[in-house]
Design a protein around this motif. Structure first.
Motif, PDB file in Angstrom:
ATOM      1  N   GLY A  18       0.791  -1.231   0.000  1.00 12.95           N
ATOM      2  CA  GLY A  18       0.000   0.000   0.000  1.00 12.95           C
ATOM      3  C   GLY A  18       0.817   1.272   0.000  1.00 12.95           C
ATOM      4  N   LYS A  19       2.150   1.179   0.153  1.00  8.37           N
ATOM      5  CA  LYS A  19       2.991   2.380   0.138  1.00  8.37           C
ATOM      6  C   LYS A  19       3.112   2.887  -1.286  1.00  8.37           C
ATOM      7  N   PRO A  20       3.128   4.205  -1.482  1.00  5.25           N
ATOM      8  CA  PRO A  20       3.220   4.747  -2.847  1.00  5.25           C
ATOM      9  C   PRO A  20       4.593   4.528  -3.459  1.00  5.25           C
ATOM     10  N   VAL A  21       4.623   4.413  -4.772  1.00  8.37           N
ATOM     11  CA  VAL A  21       5.869   4.312  -5.528  1.00  8.37           C
ATOM     12  C   VAL A  21       6.221   5.721  -5.996  1.00  8.37           C
ATOM     13  N   PHE A  22       7.373   6.208  -5.597  1.00 10.97           N
ATOM     14  CA  PHE A  22       7.787   7.545  -5.996  1.00 10.97           C
ATOM     15  C   PHE A  22       8.713   7.465  -7.198  1.00 10.97           C
ATOM     16  N   LEU A  23       8.531   8.355  -8.138  1.00 13.52           N
ATOM     17  CA  LEU A  23       9.333   8.369  -9.356  1.00 13.52           C
ATOM     18  C   LEU A  23      10.560   9.250  -9.223  1.00 13.52           C
ATOM     19  N   THR A  24      10.588  10.112  -8.213  1.00 11.30           N
ATOM     20  CA  THR A  24      11.724  11.008  -8.009  1.00 11.30           C
ATOM     21  C   THR A  24      12.091  11.067  -6.530  1.00 11.30           C
ATOM     22  N   TYR A  25      13.316  11.542  -6.281  1.00  4.55           N
ATOM     23  CA  TYR A  25      13.798  11.785  -4.927  1.00  4.55           C
ATOM     24  C   TYR A  25      14.115  13.268  -4.771  1.00  4.55           C
ATOM     25  N   SER A  26      13.835  13.828  -3.617  1.00  3.42           N
ATOM     26  CA  SER A  26      14.266  15.194  -3.298  1.00  3.42           C
ATOM     27  C   SER A  26      15.774  15.175  -3.053  1.00  3.42           C
ATOM     28  N   ARG A  27      16.363  16.338  -2.876  1.00  2.00           N
ATOM     29  CA  ARG A  27      17.805  16.397  -2.594  1.00  2.00           C
ATOM     30  C   ARG A  27      18.127  15.614  -1.325  1.00  2.00           C
ATOM     31  N   GLN A  28      17.343  15.844  -0.271  1.00  2.00           N
ATOM     32  CA  GLN A  28      17.586  15.161   0.995  1.00  2.00           C
ATOM     33  C   GLN A  28      17.402  13.654   0.863  1.00  2.00           C
ATOM     34  N   GLU A  29      16.352  13.236   0.173  1.00  3.60           N
ATOM     35  CA  GLU A  29      16.099  11.806  -0.015  1.00  3.60           C
ATOM     36  C   GLU A  29      17.201  11.154  -0.834  1.00  3.60           C
ATOM     37  N   ALA A  30      17.673  11.838  -1.886  1.00  2.00           N
ATOM     38  CA  ALA A  30      18.750  11.299  -2.717  1.00  2.00           C
ATOM     39  C   ALA A  30      20.037  11.172  -1.907  1.00  2.00           C
ATOM     40  N   ALA A  31      20.346  12.193  -1.127  1.00  2.00           N
ATOM     41  CA  ALA A  31      21.551  12.143  -0.293  1.00  2.00           C
ATOM     42  C   ALA A  31      21.462  10.992   0.703  1.00  2.00           C
ATOM     43  N   THR A  32      20.307  10.830   1.330  1.00  2.00           N
ATOM     44  CA  THR A  32      20.113   9.739   2.276  1.00  2.00           C
ATOM     45  C   THR A  32      20.245   8.390   1.579  1.00  2.00           C
ATOM     46  N   ALA A  33      19.660   8.257   0.389  1.00  2.00           N
ATOM     47  CA  ALA A  33      19.746   7.003  -0.359  1.00  2.00           C
ATOM     48  C   ALA A  33      21.186   6.650  -0.716  1.00  2.00           C
ATOM     49  N   LEU A  34      22.015   7.668  -0.958  1.00  2.00           N
ATOM     50  CA  LEU A  34      23.417   7.453  -1.316  1.00  2.00           C
ATOM     51  C   LEU A  34      24.340   7.439  -0.095  1.00  2.00           C
ATOM     52  N   SER A  35      23.782   7.684   1.084  1.00  2.00           N
ATOM     53  CA  SER A  35      24.559   7.746   2.341  1.00  2.00           C
ATOM     54  C   SER A  35      25.621   8.832   2.299  1.00  2.00           C
ATOM     55  N   ILE A  36      25.249   9.993   1.750  1.00  2.00           N
ATOM     56  CA  ILE A  36      26.155  11.145   1.708  1.00  2.00           C
ATOM     57  C   ILE A  36      25.384  12.370   2.191  1.00  2.00           C
ATOM     58  N   SER A  37      26.091  13.470   2.391  1.00  2.00           N
ATOM     59  CA  SER A  37      25.440  14.710   2.807  1.00  2.00           C
ATOM     60  C   SER A  37      24.827  15.409   1.595  1.00  2.00           C
ATOM     61  N   ARG A  58      12.117  23.292  -8.463  1.00  2.00           N
ATOM     62  CA  ARG A  58      12.549  22.198  -7.591  1.00  2.00           C
ATOM     63  C   ARG A  58      13.518  21.271  -8.315  1.00  2.00           C
ATOM     64  N   VAL A  59      14.556  20.850  -7.621  1.00  2.00           N
ATOM     65  CA  VAL A  59      15.518  19.892  -8.162  1.00  2.00           C
ATOM     66  C   VAL A  59      15.184  18.526  -7.589  1.00  2.00           C
ATOM     67  N   VAL A  60      15.065  17.532  -8.469  1.00  2.00           N
ATOM     68  CA  VAL A  60      14.788  16.160  -8.041  1.00  2.00           C
ATOM     69  C   VAL A  60      15.738  15.212  -8.764  1.00  2.00           C
ATOM     70  N   PHE A  61      15.763  13.980  -8.298  1.00  2.00           N
ATOM     71  CA  PHE A  61      16.664  12.976  -8.845  1.00  2.00           C
ATOM     72  C   PHE A  61      15.879  11.726  -9.193  1.00  2.00           C
ATOM     73  N   LEU A  62      16.238  11.109 -10.320  1.00  2.00           N
ATOM     74  CA  LEU A  62      15.595   9.875 -10.754  1.00  2.00           C
ATOM     75  C   LEU A  62      16.321   8.673 -10.152  1.00  2.00           C
ATOM     76  N   PRO A  63      15.575   7.659  -9.743  1.00  2.00           N
ATOM     77  CA  PRO A  63      16.226   6.471  -9.167  1.00  2.00           C
ATOM     78  C   PRO A  63      17.271   5.851 -10.098  1.00  2.00           C
ATOM     79  N   GLU A  64      16.981   5.832 -11.400  1.00  2.00           N
ATOM     80  CA  GLU A  64      17.947   5.229 -12.335  1.00  2.00           C
ATOM     81  C   GLU A  64      19.238   6.042 -12.430  1.00  2.00           C
ATOM     82  N   ASP A  65      19.161   7.369 -12.212  1.00  2.00           N
ATOM     83  CA  ASP A  65      20.370   8.193 -12.214  1.00  2.00           C
ATOM     84  C   ASP A  65      21.206   7.933 -10.962  1.00  2.00           C
TER      85      ASP A  65
END
Length: 86
Positions: A18-37, A58-65
């Motif tokens: 039931g959790k939504p599938v997100f197509l993009t990440y925010s800057r904070q989410e992308a940094a967290t996903a990569l374990s960097i600041s 707004r700047v966002v990041f694609l999961p494939e990138d």
């Protein structure tokens, strides 16, 4: 039946839990996903090592990138691997 085990969620854009599938990440989410600041994330973007998408202001990041960035940074036996761009 197989469909009872794994329902089709492609039309609803959500995972089976039931959790939504997100197509993009925010800057904070992308940094967290990569374990960097966020600051380090911004450095990778400014050097062209990491692609970004601008949606209005707004700047966002694609999961494939993010995955491609990690593959480009992969070290095998201590040696950075060349990425074929073709």
């Amino acid at each position: 039946k197989e469909e009872d085990v794994m329902p089709d969620t492609s039309a609803r854009n959500e995972y089976p839990d039931g959790k939504p599938v997100f197509l993009t990440y925010s800057r904070q989410e992308a940094a967290t996903a990569l374990s960097i600041s966020v600051r380090q994330l911004d450095k990778y973007v400014s050097t062209g090592e990491l692609a970004k998408v601008k949606l209005n202001r707004r700047v966002v990041f694609l999961p494939e990138d993010l995955k491609a960035f990690l593959k480009a940074k992969r070290l095998l036996n201590g040696v950075q691997q060349e990425v074929c761009r073709g």
